[in-house]
Scaffold this motif. Structure first.
Motif, PDB file in Angstrom:
ATOM      1  N   GLU A   1       0.820  -1.209   0.000  1.00  0.00           N
ATOM      2  CA  GLU A   1       0.000   0.000   0.000  1.00  0.00           C
ATOM      3  C   GLU A   1       0.855   1.260   0.000  1.00  0.00           C
ATOM      4  N   CYS A   2       2.101   1.151   0.425  1.00  0.00           N
ATOM      5  CA  CYS A   2       3.033   2.270   0.308  1.00  0.00           C
ATOM      6  C   CYS A   2       4.419   1.670   0.139  1.00  0.00           C
TER       7      CYS A   2
ATOM      8  N   GLN B   1      -4.325   8.617   6.669  1.00  0.00           N
ATOM      9  CA  GLN B   1      -5.278   7.734   5.994  1.00  0.00           C
ATOM     10  C   GLN B   1      -5.111   7.689   4.475  1.00  0.00           C
TER      11      GLN B   1
ATOM     12  N   MET C   1     -11.118   4.425   4.777  1.00  0.00           N
ATOM     13  CA  MET C   1     -10.217   5.568   4.899  1.00  0.00           C
ATOM     14  C   MET C   1     -11.008   6.876   4.919  1.00  0.00           C
TER      15      MET C   1
ATOM     16  N   ARG D   1     -11.347   4.399  -0.649  1.00  0.00           N
ATOM     17  CA  ARG D   1     -11.655   3.278   0.237  1.00  0.00           C
ATOM     18  C   ARG D   1     -12.594   3.814   1.291  1.00  0.00           C
TER      19      ARG D   1
ATOM     20  N   GLY E   1      -8.747  -2.471  -1.260  1.00  0.00           N
ATOM     21  CA  GLY E   1      -8.184  -2.286  -2.597  1.00  0.00           C
ATOM     22  C   GLY E   1      -8.459  -3.502  -3.455  1.00  0.00           C
TER      23      GLY E   1
ATOM     24  N   ARG F   1      -3.415   7.868  -2.738  1.00  0.00           N
ATOM     25  CA  ARG F   1      -3.723   6.613  -3.415  1.00  0.00           C
ATOM     26  C   ARG F   1      -4.731   5.772  -2.642  1.00  0.00           C
ATOM     27  N   GLN F   2      -4.885   6.021  -1.336  1.00  0.00           N
ATOM     28  CA  GLN F   2      -5.861   5.227  -0.573  1.00  0.00           C
ATOM     29  C   GLN F   2      -7.212   5.930  -0.448  1.00  0.00           C
TER      30      GLN F   2
ATOM     31  N   ASN G   1     -12.061  -3.564  -4.463  1.00  0.00           N
ATOM     32  CA  ASN G   1     -12.569  -2.234  -4.759  1.00  0.00           C
ATOM     33  C   ASN G   1     -13.607  -2.296  -5.869  1.00  0.00           C
TER      34      ASN G   1
ATOM     35  N   ARG H   1      -3.582   2.021   6.625  1.00  0.00           N
ATOM     36  CA  ARG H   1      -3.590   1.835   5.170  1.00  0.00           C
ATOM     37  C   ARG H   1      -3.357   0.378   4.828  1.00  0.00           C
TER      38      ARG H   1
ATOM     39  N   SER I   1      -6.377  -1.595   5.142  1.00  0.00           N
ATOM     40  CA  SER I   1      -7.372  -1.386   4.098  1.00  0.00           C
ATOM     41  C   SER I   1      -6.992  -2.081   2.790  1.00  0.00           C
TER      42      SER I   1
END
Lengths: 169, 1070
Positions: free
Chosen positions: B74-75, B654, B666, B663, B116, B659-660, B119, B109, B112
């Motif tokens: 996620e990162c 969040q 978030m 969601r 993703g 990019r998050q 999604n 993140r 979550s």
């Protein structure tokens, strides 16, 4: 006329339906046995002394009893009566590598958590809930799965009766 | 911007709340989806089918969740993850305890990640642009043929060298494959675009130490931390690891000699809220302050400061003159300098993203010199363990691509999960450049602002469906494995690349496969090529045809490529069986660690393990600008524009870089400080609000030379009166149902210019502000941040923390009998000295307990459904906050599971009652929705389902089967994760042993990066939670109400508590 005879007939039919539902079908001790994609007979297998857990192998490990994988059926029926029409159906599922869409018979709502594992570990026999499956050709619901059934048994055996932590969470 | 920011999800919610009618066709279709989701969950009596496996899998028992080790992507931090898979559906991410970075923890993140995967806005299949410019569906063979044709045309024109690969940061095997693949086709090396690429940090390290790296930081070793706004507890570099390490070194719960933390910046960030001191620096004077601090530290330490060439040799003014410029009193700086000279090693962090301006590079260079002087290099700053982020492209290089594209010099662009249109300043006109590129192919998962310009979309598998590896630092590699087969008709991008190489013939394929010592193999047709293999080891219902691979054919899939590469690496000359075993063991561990990485990640190093500091041996280079001329290194930044206000755009925990944002968790989990949801805002000081006649929710028009936009006001005194703060991450215009049209992006105001290090300058402009006179309601989930002597979040002095002086009053006796708890009494302890307010626990609770998301309209009426909320308070009535010591306290508030619960007595149907293990139960199917219990709850932790909850497909696949999905009209609440308690009790019973302490981990406890939350049995006097309950710092919330909660809070510890006016303020020890 405000009400035609036909309207009256419809009304009567609906009322009769509601009546039957409330007073008869809902409290029926069992429901009719659904037709399965393969007319599998528990009786025949039971008479050949195959234990429940041979096919429903996950029952002591999981919340679900588990249905036998198609490969397990094939383990015997590759050789045993392979040309019998229903076994031929099984062979077709295997050839196509598709699961057999068994119709669910025993069912509880999702707000009740019933794991098989602790019941089996406590020595509860399958038939207590599922009826005498070994003498049924087509499986049907013998015991009405309502809360009274569960509670009676839990009380009788001194099992947990805490509503929340035992079942409803 | 609309006055009421409403995402497409909110429109859907409105339809549902209104009863569904009247509908036009579009809404009908939308509502139909919702109804289908609702209907599936409504619990009507249906029979359905039971599908058995075709072939049994000895790793999988239906009904028993499995855990697969993988990596959170996620990162770019690269934390290890265990994904829980319930019957082939990944449902809950948890940290991998064997991964040395995050040690079993994840941030919100990471939690979550499943949102993703499921999604609703993911591309269901390949897309191409039709003649009207719309993206329409196509098939894989067609799409691949289109791409092949374009690549052929580029080759015919001989323009391979102009092709650009713009992707997210990749390391390890995929990085290698990408480089080989691009080289094989004659394309240049990939550009890894990350919005947070830390250009100023890397450039400073290059100049000071000759290493263009983002180093690793060891917060647990630092005896003092000084941060110039670096958001290391939220988004900065590797926030979970840093949070854990920071707690080890700073939280009283983990060490009785806590480090002192000074945060510097115009605004208190979530990270700054955990500081012991906050200096409200005037924006643009970071370098000046760093220099002033450096001079004083050098004086107190009796050492000489070695500054690199190009940096002004000194302040050029007196300390008091500098204090006037920076607005930080000279004595404050001097005290901090004394502390720094005494407490070694310490850690001076570079300037954070929100404070980046033209002077940031100078400040970083000065701070590097101070770090070197104090011996921090090699102790707390590990330059020899560069983070993977060191491989990201600088914004300058990416901007050069768009410059070339403007001139029509880019014939083909590959986009791989990069969103520069959103992340670049709007004035950089990235869309105009993209529209000049004749063919853009995107491997995106979903539509975003950049993918919108793609001509062809070849959707990639989500990381939870993919094979791969990721090395956050050299010597430490996490292995990704899929948790399920793809949700949609997507294909892994590396599979597509391998297939294209195979189609291009042995000349192209040869060098790629040579890397894994394989000969070129024949190509496969498009419709069979890159599918299948990556599902081979994932649990699947029903099983696909058993796949067998002979190695040559397997080279069409990245799965086989990766396996081969690792087998060669792990056991190069071993027989195949041994290689396979090595690979299997690696998959189970999820992480590969060599001795190279150890100093950076070992949790408790023995003192002196690293040897002497290495700063003496590091070479110093001279600073070079883009053209070879040294750029000016100002001590003070110039600002563009003629406005009155500085602008700080801050990343929030969040959304990372945005990019998050798409969601629902978030969006609905409140921002740690402002507690706002489903919106973006401009944070201003109340005095500024007074001056602008602006109240909470007033809409301000902000204007810079580069753009303008409108933001609603959030009044908050923890910001300078001359500065405006806007969060980064919201304001998407084309990013799916949860993020589109929510808020406004601060990038609209930024300067398109780049700093001397080639990075963006988020704080480079001054802003003109006008009050539009419009207002809009703000969805704020915590209106009151002052405690008004309610004694909710309490604090005490560190010097007294272990003494009876801090004890709270005991509850009064009651003459009612307690509920009997014969075996267990579950309880929790929350250490407020460790809680950093990062919201990870809240996201974990959403994931574990099927907590629904209600949307902005419900949040406006405080009808959010969260079971666990983080309350944020500023001081208390006796210790009011000051700008120097903001004293912000975070308090996680789950259900307190009272021993004498007010909710239980008022339930007319016995749905709320006390269990024999001390839980306040809530039986959903018995609840009739009177809401008496919620009215009587003094903690306000009960949540009522005002509407039918909604999980737009396929988000419903994330639901945890162990927890009942509640429906409209039902009250729900935190249960201490009763399903986990029951599962653990069952397991213990099956193994015929008593429960072990720590065996039950609630979702919040499991993921807490600082281990602030501890759960256990209060009846067991030796359990960890019982012992924490005995601590002097412990107190129970609202003890005077005689509710006897099972949750004990341990007071937050402070070096200084602000006294009231006239009272002496104790000086912290130096």
């Amino acid at each position: 006329m405000f009400f035609s005879l036909r309207h009256l007939f419809y009304l009567a039919a609906v009322l009769l339906g509601v009546f039957l539902w409330i007073f008869y079908f809902q409290d029926m001790p069992y429901r009719s046995a659904p037709r399965q994609p393969i007319s599998f007979s528990h009786r025949i297998h039971y008479e050949r002394q195959i234990a429940c857990i041979f096919c429903h192998a996950d029952v002591a490990k999981s919340a679900y009893a588990g249905m036998p994988p198609v490969l397990k059926c094939m383990g015997c029926h590759r050789e045993v009566i392979p040309y019998y029409p229903d076994v031929a159906k099984l062979h077709r599922y295997w050839r196509e590598q598709k699961p057999i869409p068994w119709v669910r018979v025993f069912w509880i709502p999702q707000y009740v958590h019933f794991p098989h594992q602790p019941h089996i570990l406590a020595g509860v026999q399958c038939g207590v809930c599922h009826g005498d499956v070994g003498h049924e050709n087509r499986v049907f619901e013998v015991v009405n799965f309502n809360m009274g059934t569960c509670i009676t048994c839990h009380r009788a055996y001194g099992a947990r009766t805490d509503c929340f932590q035992a079942c409803h969470h | 911007m609309p006055d009421d920011p409403r995402s497409p999800f909110d429109e859907l919610v409105q339809i549902r709340n209104a009863g569904g009618a009247p509908l036009d066709r579009r809404d009908f279709l939308k509502a139909g989806g919702a109804a289908a989701a609702g209907g599936a969950l409504a619990g009507c009596r249906t029979t359905g089918h039971i599908l058995p496996l075709v072939v049994p899998d000895n790793r999988y028992i239906p009904g028993v969740p499995q855990h697969y080790a993988t990596v959170c992507r996620e990162c770019p931090a690269g934390c290890g993850m265990h994904i829980r898979v319930n019957d082939a559906r990944p449902t809950k991410p948890e940290g991998n305890p064997r991964h040395p970075l995050n040690r079993g923890k994840l941030c919100m993140r990471g939690q979550s990640a499943v949102q993703g995967l499921y999604n609703p806005d993911r591309f269901p299949q390949p897309m191409r642009r039709d003649q009207h410019g719309r993206l329409v569906v196509t098939t894989w063979p067609e799409a691949l043929a289109m791409l092949q044709q374009q690549m052929r045309q580029v080759a015919l024109a001989g323009r391979q060298a102009d092709v650009v690969w713009l992707g997210r940061l990749e390391t390890g095997t995929l990085d290698q494959l990408l480089r080989d693949w691009l080289a094989a086709f004659g394309y240049p090396a990939p550009l890894y675009y990350e919005a947070f690429a830390y250009e100023a940090v890397r450039e400073a390290n290059r100049v000071s130490f000759g290493q263009d790296v983002v180093p690793y930081y060891r917060f647990d070793r630092a005896k003092m931390v000084v941060g110039f706004g670096a958001e290391f507890l939220q988004t900065w570099v590797s926030n979970v690891q840093f949070a854990t390490d920071w707690a080890m070194g700073h939280s009283y719960g983990h060490t009785h000699d806590p480090a002192y933390f000074i945060n510097i910046g115009p605004r208190v960030t979530m990270t700054g809220a955990n500081a012991d001191e906050h200096w409200q620096l005037r924006p643009g004077t970071e370098a000046l302050l760093a220099m002033a601090l450096a001079e004083r530290v050098a004086f107190h330490a009796g050492q000489t400061l070695h500054l690199p060439a190009g940096v002004p040799p000194g302040l050029g003014m007196s300390q008091s003159a500098a204090a006037e410029r920076t607005e930080i009193p000279a004595d404050v700086v001097d005290t901090a300098a004394q502390r720094l000279a005494r407490n070694r090693p310490s850690l001076l962090l570079p300037v954070g993203y929100g404070n980046l301006n033209a002077a940031a590079l100078t400040a970083n260079l000065v701070l590097n010199a101070v770090n070197a002087m104090l011996g921090n290099i090699g102790a707390t700053i590990l330059l020899h363990h560069p983070h993977a982020l060191s491989g990201a492209a600088r914004a300058r290089d990416v901007a050069a691509v768009f410059e070339r594209a403007h001139g029509g010099q880019v014939p083909l662009l590959f986009l791989h999960h990069a969103n520069p249109v959103f992340n670049f300043p709007a004035a950089a006109t990235v869309p105009a450049a993209l529209s000049k590129i004749p063919f853009i192919v995107s491997f995106g998962w979903w539509r975003d602002e950049t993918t919108k310009y793609a001509h062809l979309v070849l959707p990639d598998n989500y990381p939870l469906e993919s094979w791969g590896d990721y090395a956050p630092i050299p010597g430490l590699t996490g292995i990704l494995q899929p948790g399920r087969r793809p949700v949609f008709d997507t294909r892994p991008t590396p599979d597509v690349l391998l297939w294209l190489a195979a189609q291009a013939g042995p000349a192209v394929q040869g060098p790629i496969l040579h890397r894994i010592e394989m000969p070129p193999v024949a190509a496969l047709p498009a419709d069979v090529a890159p599918v299948g293999s990556n599902w081979q080891q994932s649990p699947s219902l029903p099983n696909p045809t058993p796949l067998t691979y002979d190695p040559p054919a397997a080279i069409h899939s990245f799965d086989a490529y990766l396996r081969r590469a690792w087998q060669l690496r792990l056991a190069p000359n071993a027989p195949p069986a041994e290689q396979a075993a090595a690979w299997r063991n690696l998959l189970m561990a999820g992480v590969h660690l060599t001795t190279e990485a150890e100093p950076a990640v070992a949790t408790e190093p023995p003192p002196g393990r690293l040897g002497p500091p290495i700063n003496e041996t590091l070479p110093t280079t001279t600073l070079e600008g883009p053209n070879g001329d040294p750029p000016p290194l100002p001590l003070e930044a110039e600002f563009e524009g003629s406005g009155d206000f500085y602008l700080t755009s801050f990343p929030v925990v969040q959304f990372f870089d945005g990019r998050q944002a798409n969601r629902s968790w978030m969006q609905e989990i409140a921002d740690p400080l402002s507690k706002l949801v489903w919106d973006s805002w401009v944070q201003i000081h109340p005095d500024t609000g007074w001056r602008l006649h602006a109240a909470e929710g007033s809409i301000l028009r902000l204007e810079t030379p580069y753009g303008h936009g409108e933001w609603p006001v959030h009044l908050d005194s923890f910001i300078r009166p001359d500065t405006l703060g806007i969060p980064i991450g919201q304001g998407h215009r084309d990013f799916g149902m949860f993020a589109t049209d929510v808020g406004e992006a601060p990038q609209r105001l930024w300067t398109p210019r780049l700093d001397a290090a080639g990075g963006p300058i988020p704080m480079g402009v001054k802003v003109k502000v006008t009050n539009t006179g419009k207002t809009r309601p703000m969805a704020n989930l915590q209106l009151e941040h002052w405690q008004r002597d309610k004694r909710i979040a309490q604090a005490c002095l560190i010097s007294q923390a272990g003494t009876p002086a801090v004890r709270d009053k005991e509850p009064r006796a009651t003459f009612y009998a307690f509920h009997p708890t014969p075996v267990h009494r579950w309880g929790m302890a929350v250490d407020l000295s460790s809680c950093i307010g990062c919201n990870a626990c809240q996201a974990a609770c959403y994931a574990e307990n099927n907590v629904p998301v209600m949307g902005r309209s419900s949040c406006l009426s405080y009808r959010e459904m969260t079971w666990l909320r983080i309350e944020t308070y500023a001081g208390d009535a006796w210790h009011p906050p000051t700008t120097m010591n903001p004293d912000i306290r975070f308090l996680p508030m789950p259900c307190q599971q009272c021993g004498n619960a007010p909710c239980e007595y008022v339930c007319p149907v016995f749905a709320a009652y006390h269990t024999d293990e001390g839980l306040n139960a809530q039986i959903y199917n018995r609840c009739i929705g009177t809401r008496y219990c919620s009215n009587n709850c003094i903690y306000k932790v009960r949540r009522f389902n005002w509407y039918t909850p909604m999980w737009p497909k396929p988000l419903d696949q994330q639901l945890n089967p162990a927890v009942t999905v509640r429906s409209k009209g039902v009250m729900e609440k935190c249960t201490f994760c009763v399903q986990r308690i029951e599962q653990a009790e069952l397991t213990a019973k099956a193994q015929d042993r008593p429960l072990r302490d720590g065996e039950i981990q609630t979702a919040c406890m499991q993921t807490c990066p600082t281990e602030a939350i501890v759960f256990g049995d209060l009846k067991d006097p030796n359990s960890r939670v019982s012992q924490l309950h005995q601590q002097d710092r412990g107190y129970r919330l609202f003890w005077e109400e005689n509710t006897f909660p099972a949750v004990t809070y341990l007071k937050r510890t402070k070096f200084v508590l602000n006294g009231l006016a006239g009272q002496p303020n104790p000086e912290p020890p130096l």
